[in-house]
Design a protein around this motif. Sequence first.
Motif, PDB file in Angstrom:
ATOM      1  N   GLY A 177     -10.381   0.636  -0.301  1.00 41.36           N
ATOM      2  CA  GLY A 177      -8.919   0.674  -0.249  1.00 41.36           C
ATOM      3  C   GLY A 177      -8.294   0.619  -1.627  1.00 41.36           C
TER       4      GLY A 177
ATOM      5  N   SER B  49       0.832  -1.211   0.000  1.00 38.80           N
ATOM      6  CA  SER B  49       0.000   0.000   0.000  1.00 38.80           C
ATOM      7  C   SER B  49       0.861   1.252   0.000  1.00 38.80           C
ATOM      8  CB  SER B  49      -0.919  -0.001   1.232  1.00 38.80           C
ATOM      9  OG  SER B  49      -1.757  -1.148   1.248  1.00 38.80           O
TER      10      SER B  49
ATOM     11  N   THR C 278      -4.200   1.580   6.560  1.00 39.74           N
ATOM     12  CA  THR C 278      -5.161   0.802   5.763  1.00 39.74           C
ATOM     13  C   THR C 278      -4.881  -0.694   5.880  1.00 39.74           C
ATOM     14  OG1 THR C 278      -3.758   1.094   3.802  1.00 39.74           O
ATOM     15  CG2 THR C 278      -5.560   2.641   4.103  1.00 39.74           C
TER      16      THR C 278
END
Length: 326
Positions: free
Chosen positions: A214, A121, A167
């Motif tokens: 996400g 991420s 996240t």
Amino acid sequence: MSSYELCRSQGHMKMGNYSAVTEFFLMGLSQYPELQNFLFVLCLIMYKIILLGNSLLIIISILDPRLHTPMYFFLGNLSFLDICYTSSTIPPMLIIFMSERKSISFLGCALQMVISLGLGSTECILLAVMAYDRYVAICNPLRYPIIMNKVLYMHLAVWSWAIGYMTSLVQTVMAMVLPFCGNNVIDHLTCEILALLKLVCSDISMNVLIMAVGSIILLVIPLLLIFVSYIFILSSILRINSAEGRKKAFSTCSAHLTVVILFYGSALFMYTKPKSKNTKVSDEIIGLSYGVITPMLNPIIYSLRNKEVKEALKKISNRYLHLTKV
């Protein structure tokens, strides 16, 4: 009793009316032992190249004062990230390849998931930040030192890591608190969240929603920002009168763009394609390219396409040879 049934009968304890999983069995490609042996050797070689290439890039960017710029600061972050990402997945995967009992503890699986998902991420955001850096450098060269000052690029790097891990932590916790009802065989090479969610015996609609949000935040939006940045960058490059100036601008941008295509291409395939009930072998091979090949190619791409990196490497090599002779 098959290996699949044997794994299903182990690694859980009774809690109430269902079995709580205490460990998982990573059975990805277990039906192809010869392929596993080949991948063991291949991944081991690639891992050594990743450590060497990315470590060298970090050392060069620290030792050469000419590379003390925002671009190389972000590149150093990317290299460090790639080392951490592959170190969280490849060594455990190599152990699984050679192990008879291909198991990982519940806590170990959660830890591997939060680390690898967090680093992946972070890389999504970091690549978008690097595109913004190139946009400012090429489209506003005179104001570049003022806009991309040390405070700003440090904050951009910190927030990239923070958002990536926040996240990741949310998605991992939401996945690991769900009941698995004794299902503990993951048809994947690592504790990958999509493969793990297939074992859950309750409603996962909230997890799917969070993952979709996400994906938009970490994949789609950064990719759009990169795309828009490069439209402006290309427009500015074409307006440069000097052929040498255009070549230099294309050189630095093409390296970043190549890395973006490799990373986002495999990531988008993995996380936005239509999901099938069973994990396919092709998915696992694509997952390997996403987690192994891209980090290996990053330092090679930036070194081959960047004159400053090649000059810094040559300078440091000459200095080292001189010291060894003395």
